[in-house]
Scaffold this motif. Structure first.
Motif, short mmCIF file in Angstrom:
data_model
loop_
_atom_site.label_atom_id
_atom_site.label_comp_id
_atom_site.label_asym_id
_atom_site.label_seq_id
_atom_site.Cartn_x
_atom_site.Cartn_y
_atom_site.Cartn_z
N ASP A 58 0.87 -1.20 -0.06
CA ASP A 58 -0.13 0.10 -0.15
C ASP A 58 1.12 1.32 -0.06
OD1 ASP A 58 -2.01 1.88 0.32
OD2 ASP A 58 -3.00 0.89 2.17
N TRP A 59 1.07 1.73 -1.36
CA TRP A 59 2.23 2.67 -1.43
C TRP A 59 1.59 4.00 -1.78
CZ3 TRP A 59 6.11 -0.02 -5.10
CH2 TRP A 59 6.73 -1.07 -4.28
N GLY A 60 2.36 5.10 -1.72
CA GLY A 60 1.83 6.46 -2.24
C GLY A 60 1.41 7.26 -1.39
N ASN A 61 0.39 8.20 -2.15
CA ASN A 61 -0.40 9.06 -1.38
C ASN A 61 -1.42 8.47 -0.55
OD1 ASN A 61 -1.95 11.42 -0.55
ND2 ASN A 61 -2.31 12.22 -2.38
N ARG A 62 -1.51 8.48 0.73
CA ARG A 62 -2.65 7.81 1.46
C ARG A 62 -4.07 8.57 1.06
NH1 ARG A 62 -1.76 3.11 3.27
NH2 ARG A 62 -3.48 3.27 4.66
N ASN A 63 -4.07 9.76 0.61
CA ASN A 63 -5.31 10.68 0.25
C ASN A 63 -5.56 10.48 -1.27
OD1 ASN A 63 -6.05 11.12 3.24
ND2 ASN A 63 -4.24 12.59 3.05
N GLY A 64 -4.62 9.75 -1.98
CA GLY A 64 -4.95 9.93 -3.30
C GLY A 64 -5.81 9.01 -4.13
N ILE B 290 -7.24 5.73 -5.75
CA ILE B 290 -6.59 4.32 -5.65
C ILE B 290 -6.42 3.66 -7.02
CG2 ILE B 290 -7.02 2.16 -4.48
CD1 ILE B 290 -8.39 3.65 -2.22
N ALA C 71 2.35 6.14 -7.97
CA ALA C 71 2.51 6.73 -6.72
C ALA C 71 3.10 8.21 -6.84
CB ALA C 71 3.29 5.83 -5.98
N TYR D 170 -0.85 9.01 -6.83
CA TYR D 170 -1.89 8.34 -6.56
C TYR D 170 -1.62 7.01 -5.28
CZ TYR D 170 -3.82 9.34 -10.94
OH TYR D 170 -4.47 10.10 -11.94
N ARG D 171 -2.51 6.42 -4.76
CA ARG D 171 -2.33 5.62 -3.78
C ARG D 171 -2.27 4.07 -4.57
NH1 ARG D 171 -6.43 3.85 1.33
NH2 ARG D 171 -5.25 2.09 2.10
N ILE E 261 -1.92 0.08 -4.80
CA ILE E 261 -2.27 -1.32 -3.95
C ILE E 261 -1.98 -2.56 -4.90
CG2 ILE E 261 -3.80 -2.66 -2.38
CD1 ILE E 261 -5.01 0.45 -1.82
#
Length: 276
Positions: free
Chosen positions: A16-22, A24, A46, A50-51, A53
Motif C-alpha cells: 500500500d504505497w503512495g499518497n494515502r489520500n490519493g 486508488i 505513486a 496516486y495510492r 495497492i
C-alpha cells in the motif's frame, strides 16, 4: 509489511504505497509471479500522487501457501476481503495475464461498485483453451506440457519461460535482460508448487466470457501483437469486442510482458486513461 488474515486463516500480503489520500489504483499480477512484477507502474503512479495497492495472490509471493483454493472464485473472494478491509472505492483496477482474469472475474462476480475503470494487460480472457467454439485458443497439449515441465524440473522451466517467450527474448535482435529473467525466476520459485501447478488449469480453462459482458465501466485493453503466451487473437481482440465499454491499444511487436519491456509507453497509457 502488511498482511490481511482471510476467512480461512490464510494471510494475504499486500503493498500500500503512495499518497494515502490519493485516488486508488489496484494491481493484480500474472502467473506465477507476485506484486513485485508491477513495481515500475506502482512507483510511477505513486509519484504522480496516486495510492497504489497490490497483493500477492494466495500461494504466491509472501502470502500463505494454501493447499486448496487455487482457483478464480477463491482468488476474487480474497480480493473482496482485501478491498473491504481497505475501504476501496472509486478506484481503478489493473491486471496482467492471469491477473487480468482475476480483474475480469472480480468485476463479473462482485460488481463494479468499488471501481470506476479497469485495465487488462496481456490478459487471459475470454478463454485461452482451444475449443470447438474457440478455434483461436491454444491446444490443451500446450498447458499439459507446462505441467509436465513443472514435474520434471520446475526450476529450469521457470528459467526457460522468461528467457524466451514471456519477455520475447527469443526473437531476433531483441536485447535480453538477465535481470528480468532472474526477477521472474525468483518470483516464480517463491510461489508454491501446488499453487503454480493448479493455476495452469485456472488461467487456461476458465471462461470469462459472461464476466466480460457484465462489466459496465470503461476498460482499457493493452495487448502486444507478438504475445507468445496469450495470443492476441484469442484474448485481447475478443475481450475488446465483448466488453460494453472498451478501448483497445495494440503494441506492435509487443511481447506478453509489455508492462516490463515497454515501461514508459505503458506507464503513459495508464496515466492518460486514469486521468481521462
Amino acid at each position: 509489511m502488511p498482511y490481511l488474515k482471510l476467512r480461512d486463516g490464510a494471510e494475504l500480503f499486500y503493498k500500500d504505497w503512495g499518497n494515502r489520500n490519493g485516488a486508488i489504483i489496484t494491481f493484480s499480477h500474472g502467473w506465477p509471479l507476485s506484486s513485485d512484477n508491477w513495481e515500475n507502474q506502482m512507483v510511477y503512479l505513486a509519484d504522480h500522487g496516486y495510492r497504489v495497492i497490490a497483493h500477492d495472490r494466495r500461494g504466491h509471493g509472501r502470502s500463505t501457501q494454501t493447499w486448496h483454493g487455487n482457483n478464480m472464485d477463491t482468488f476474487v473472494d480474497d480480493l473482496e476481503e482485501l478491498f473491504a478491509h481497505l475501504k476501496i472505492k472509486d478506484a481503478v483496477m489493473i491486471g496482467h495475464s492471469h491477473g487480468g482474469g482475476e480483474v475480469t472475474h472480480y468485476l463479473g462476480k462482485h460488481g463494479t461498485n468499488r471501481f470506476k475503470k479497469a485495465v487488462l494487460v496481456g490478459a487471459v480472457p475470454p478463454l485461452m483453451l482451444k475449443t470447438s467454439a474457440n478455434a483461436e485458443g491454444l491446444d490443451k497439449s500446450v498447458f499439459d506440457s507446462f505441467r509436465q515441465a513443472m514435474h520434471k524440473d520446475r526450476a529450469q522451466f521457470f528459467l526457460d519461460v522468461p528467457s524466451g517467450p514471456f519477455f520475447g527474448f527469443n526473437r531476433p535482435g531483441v536485447q535480453k535482460s538477465e535481470g528480468q529473467i532472474r526477477s521472474w525466476w525468483q518470483q516464480g520459485m517463491n510461489t508454491s508448487f501446488k499453487s503454480a501447478y493448479d493455476s495452469i488449469k485456472d488461467f487456461s480453462e476458465t471462461d470469462f466470457t459472461e464476466d466480460l459482458k457484465k462489466i459496465n465501466i470503461p476498460v482499457l485493453v493493452l495487448h502486444g501483437d507478438d504475445d507468445q503466451i496469450v495470443p492476441i487473437e484469442a484474448a485481447g481482440l475478443k475481450s475488446a469486442k465483448l466488453l460494453p465499454q472498451s478501448k483497445l491499444k495494440i503494441y506492435k511487436g509487443g511481447s506478453h510482458a509489455i508492462h516490463n519491456i515497454n515501461v514508459d509507453e505503458v506507464n503513459k497509457d495508464l496515466l492518460d486513461f486514469i486521468k481521462s
